[in-house]
Design a protein around this motif. Structure first.
Motif, short mmCIF file in Angstrom:
data_model
loop_
_atom_site.label_atom_id
_atom_site.label_comp_id
_atom_site.label_asym_id
_atom_site.label_seq_id
_atom_site.Cartn_x
_atom_site.Cartn_y
_atom_site.Cartn_z
N TRP A 26 5.50 -20.43 -64.95
CA TRP A 26 6.43 -19.04 -64.52
C TRP A 26 7.72 -19.03 -65.37
O TRP A 26 8.22 -18.35 -65.88
CB TRP A 26 6.53 -18.89 -63.09
N ASP B 120 0.66 -18.67 -63.45
CA ASP B 120 1.50 -17.77 -62.46
C ASP B 120 1.27 -16.30 -62.65
O ASP B 120 0.06 -16.14 -63.50
CB ASP B 120 2.82 -18.11 -62.38
N ARG C 236 -0.42 -6.46 -66.68
CA ARG C 236 0.59 -6.76 -66.08
C ARG C 236 1.41 -7.42 -67.20
O ARG C 236 1.55 -8.71 -67.39
CB ARG C 236 0.01 -7.94 -65.05
N TRP D 153 -2.01 -17.88 -59.50
CA TRP D 153 -1.21 -17.04 -58.75
C TRP D 153 -1.94 -15.61 -58.27
O TRP D 153 -2.67 -15.19 -59.16
CB TRP D 153 0.02 -16.69 -59.49
N LYS E 171 -1.42 -20.09 -55.57
CA LYS E 171 -0.18 -19.59 -55.21
C LYS E 171 -0.35 -18.21 -54.75
O LYS E 171 -0.62 -17.16 -55.32
CB LYS E 171 0.48 -19.66 -56.28
N CYS F 83 4.24 -18.44 -50.80
CA CYS F 83 5.54 -17.86 -51.72
C CYS F 83 5.69 -16.57 -51.35
O CYS F 83 4.95 -15.70 -50.82
CB CYS F 83 4.94 -18.17 -52.96
N GLY G 131 8.67 -14.27 -52.77
CA GLY G 131 9.74 -14.01 -53.75
C GLY G 131 10.65 -15.25 -53.48
O GLY G 131 11.89 -14.78 -53.06
N TRP H 225 6.75 -22.26 -51.29
CA TRP H 225 7.71 -22.28 -52.09
C TRP H 225 8.93 -22.00 -51.67
O TRP H 225 8.98 -20.88 -51.02
CB TRP H 225 7.17 -21.16 -53.16
C1 DGJ Z 1 8.18 -14.63 -57.34
C2 DGJ Z 1 7.98 -16.23 -57.11
O1 DGJ Z 1 8.92 -16.61 -56.07
C3 DGJ Z 1 7.94 -16.76 -58.32
O2 DGJ Z 1 7.89 -18.10 -58.35
C4 DGJ Z 1 6.80 -16.27 -59.07
O3 DGJ Z 1 5.75 -16.48 -58.87
C5 DGJ Z 1 7.13 -14.49 -59.38
N1 DGJ Z 1 7.32 -14.06 -58.14
C6 DGJ Z 1 5.89 -14.04 -59.95
O4 DGJ Z 1 6.21 -12.75 -60.11
#
Ligand code: DGJ
Length: 732
Positions: A329, A359, A369, A407, A473, A522, A524, A541
């Motif tokens: 990422w 990712d 995307r 992801w 993820k 995860c 954001g 994360w």
């Molecule tokens: C937010 C995540 O925290 C990041 O690590 C990454 O995966 C982005 N989203 C991808 O859009």
């Protein structure tokens, strides 16, 4: 009092043998170190009489009395300390349960009916059944006391048999009381890239509320956990502290209220904000679990209690191994194709990590995307970028000799997507107002079973087609915006709650069908990190902020409640002013990963990383599965140090950091903990840059555990943003 117990069955006040103590009216919930004692009062209501260090003599339990806590006038028989206080009674403080009965009456009184206890994995499950005397409303309070870990998990089940619906305005998970000289709250404020920032304040008369209203996640501005220092501010290595966390991936609320006589009431639960819940007859409403520990040796011991508990009973595959990884990422963003990813997989192998993690940006064809404005919802590989799709990536990973992870963000949709075009009614969105977008996306309505099936199919389709995918993820980048569900009809007040329950329906199916697939939670960054979600995830994360200086604070904050095994940390290019060594040493305190282009590393840096990964794997029994000791707090000076000792006691490792020391400030030796004073330890500095040698005089020497814990090692220096990693090995 006429008819007082008309609804309570004749068998009332019959406790099972297990739940009884010598005194029939006392229920004791115990771990190795803690007792929570409840008593059925003469009025048949249930009171908390004690919560604190384990009492040595059972005979003392009957000396505890619920009325001694009742305030200045102990003859007022029904005030205060009720285990699950209700609205409309004689207690004038915040209740745990607020009900409007089907006839409009807003009062509820709960009386003891029965209780039982049974052995469960790791502890004892106690159930206490209560019932109103005038309305057929039942409440079951549950406690699981995890004996060795000194953790108690509590939650409540609410149901009724009234003719019409009952509306709940408050439905907390529990209520706890403390009678101490002072209460100091440590909270964990947060924002994107600023997670788990600790601050402490004294609680004085009145209420302090910590809550969120984000809908699809528990956290962003504050996390669902807290610490209460009892009698004084909580300290790391000494003193009494309550540490509590709520397992709920949505709006939560902690209320701390100090009453008229200086007692503290703690009420954790779902935030009832915009969530009056209409309960139909025979429906059982189960509150989230509140998980807490009491430590009498400071926060450090409380954290170790929770870490042990989490690995055994909290996390998905909590005792299993974790994979080091290379993520793309921070390195490529959305700009990649098959060839680039193939090379990254070879890089992952060369680096020495176990897995490559692809990712965001691999999906969408009508609306590819290319950035965060399109494609979310269309989970097919973009043909331009990845003509042979995911199967070819999985094969490329196999050829490279690493595992493959991917992801997804399956609960969300970009309006520019085929999913939104086909199913606009699957989205939480106001029918009659302008739409507000957070990161250009909307939240799918997880209260709708059709949407739940769709979200499950995102994971299921990928895994059915690619059984070798080893890791997901699972991201969630938007809070709920425009709160309105086309599915909920008139029951909009339940959406925040039913949405989260819908997420769990999906996650349960994923875990049941794919128990071996590792999953990263995860949102954001670290906006999802609660123990209900973590039943379905192997790790989370904790922040997009991977600047190692910031990470020392962020990881310090999360480590209060979560073991390092649950926390993912990657080496990236955030704060390039710091060395790759410093960044790696910080990430190596958690589940280590990299998100950096190898072609941008110097030969020495690359060699260093390879060595650091090998060290991390070797020391993983200590770092991932051992006991953590936070030795020196970054909040208290210009240095930080954290130690991990493996459960056998044979190996330990210390991570030490010089942040921004002042000119000639006094440098303290770092005193270690958790060692055997009579053992001898060979002390070596590791994670050294290639071609360099340790400058420490203690390097390569042997010390007793006693020396290391009482005198310590001079590790800190004046060099800003530098680190040292020290390995200790028992010499027989
Ligand atoms: C937010 C995540 O925290 C990041 O690590 C990454 O995966 C982005 N989203 C991808 O859009």
């Amino acid at each position: 009092m006429k008819g007082l117990f008309s609804l309570i069955p004749a068998v009332a006040v019959a406790m099972s043998a297990d739940a009884q103590t010598a005194d029939k009216n006392i229920i004791r919930i115990s771990t190795d170190n803690t007792d929570l004692v409840l008593e059925v009062g003469p009025n048949k209501r249930l009171y908390q009489t004690y919560l604190g260090p384990k009492l040595l003599h059972a005979e003392d339990l009957s000396n505890l009395s619920w009325c001694q806590h009742a305030g200045s006038d102990a003859s007022v028989s029904t005030r205060g300390w009720e285990v699950y206080s209700t609205s409309g009674n004689e207690d004038y403080f915040d209740p745990a349960l607020g009900i409007t009965h089907s006839d409009g009456n807003m009062s509820t009184y709960l009386y003891y009916i029965s209780s039982s206890s049974e052995a469960v994995d790791g502890g004892v499950h106690t159930r206490i059944n209560l019932c109103d005397d005038k309305y057929p409303v039942s409440v079951t309070i549950n406690y699981i006391a995890y004996t060795r870990e000194n953790v108690i998990k509590t939650w409540t089940e609410i149901s009724h048999k009234e003719k019409g619906p009952v509306t709940m305005s408050q439905y907390a998970s529990a209520m706890l009381y403390f009678n101490r000289s002072a209460y100091w709250l440590t909270e964990f404020s947060s924002d994107w890239a600023k997670e788990a920032q600790m601050s402490t304040q004294q609680l004085l008369f009145g209420k302090k509320v910590i809550d969120t209203k984000l809908g699809s996640r528990a956290a962003m501005f504050t996390h669902p956990f807290f610490e209460i220092g009892l009698d004084g501010p909580a300290k790391e290595h000494s003193g009494d502290v309550l540490m509590g966390t709520l397992g709920w991936t949505g709006n939560f609320r902690f209320t701390f209220e100090i009453d008229n006589v200086g007692n503290l009431r703690v009420i954790p639960g779902i935030n009832p904000y915009a969530s009056s819940y209409e309960l139909v007859a025979d429906e059982v409403f189960t509150t989230p679990e509140f998980i807490f520990t009491l430590s009498y040796d400071g926060i450090g011991q409380g954290s170790r209690n929770l870490h042990d508990w989490a690995r055994k009973y909290g996390l998905k595959d909590g005792e299993g191994e974790r994979m080091s990884l290379l993520n793309n990422w921070e390195n490529t963003g959305f700009k990649f194709n098959h060839e680039i990813l193939e090379q990254l997989m070879k890089d992952a192998k060369h680096l020495g990590v176990d897995m490559f993690l692809l990712d965001d940006g691999w999906f969408g064809n009508k609306y590819p995307r290319k950035n965060d404005r399109t494609g979310l919802g269309d989970w097919e590989a973009t043909r331009d970028k990845l003509p042979a799709g995911i199967p070819a990536l999985v094969n490329a990973a196999k050829d490279a000799g690493v595992r493959f992870g991917i992801w997804i963000e399956p609960e969300m949709v970009n309006p520019k997507s085929e999913l939104y075009e086909k199913h606009p009614d699957w989205v939480i969105e106001q029918p009659n107002r302008e739409t507000y977008y957070y990161r250009n996306q909307l939240v799918l309505d997880m209260s709708n079973p059709k949407v739940q099936n769709h979200v499950f199919s995102v994971v299921d389709n990928i895994l059915c087609d690619n059984p070798d995918v080893a890791y997901f993820k699972w991201d969630c980048n938007s809070p709920i915006t425009n709160i309105y569900s086309p599915y909920a009809g008139k029951k909009q007040g339940q959406l925040y709650v039913d949405h989260v329950k819908g997420i769990y329906n999906v996650l349960r199916r994923v875990r049941d069908k794919y128990p071996d697939v590792q999953m990263m939670l995860c949102s954001g960054g670290g906006a999802r990190c609660d123990y209900e979600a973590l039943k379905y995830f192997t790790e989370f994360w904790c922040s997009d902020n991977t600047d190692p200086i910031e990470r020392i604070y962020i990881q310090w904050g999360f480590s209060q409640f979560f073991p390092s095994k649950a926390i993912a940390a990657h080496v990236t290019n955030w704060n390039k002013d710091t060395s790759v060594k410093f960044r790696t040493d910080v990430a190596a305190m958690c589940r280590l990963g990299f998100d950096i282009g190898l072609n941008k590393l110097t030969t020495e840096d690359l060699e260093f990383c390879q060595q650091a990964i090998a060290n991390w794997k070797r020391l993983s029994p200590a770092i991932m599965d051992g006991d953590q000791y936070r030795l020196v707090s970054p909040y208290e000076g210009n240095h930080a140090a954290v130690e991990y000792v493996d459960k056998s006691g044979n190996m330990a490792v210390v991570f030490a950091y010089n942040l921004a020391p002042r000119f000639q400030e006094k440098l303290q030796a770092v005193k270690l903990q958790g060692l055997d004073p009579n053992n001898k330890y060979l002390v070596r500095e590791i994670n050294l840059m290639p071609g360099t040698e340790s400058k420490y005089s203690w390097n390569g020497r042997t010390y007793t555990g006693d020396y290391l814990m009482k005198i310590g090692l001079d590790i800190f220096t004046y060099r800003h943003n530098t680190s040292a990693v020290i390995e200790l090995e028992v010499v027989r």
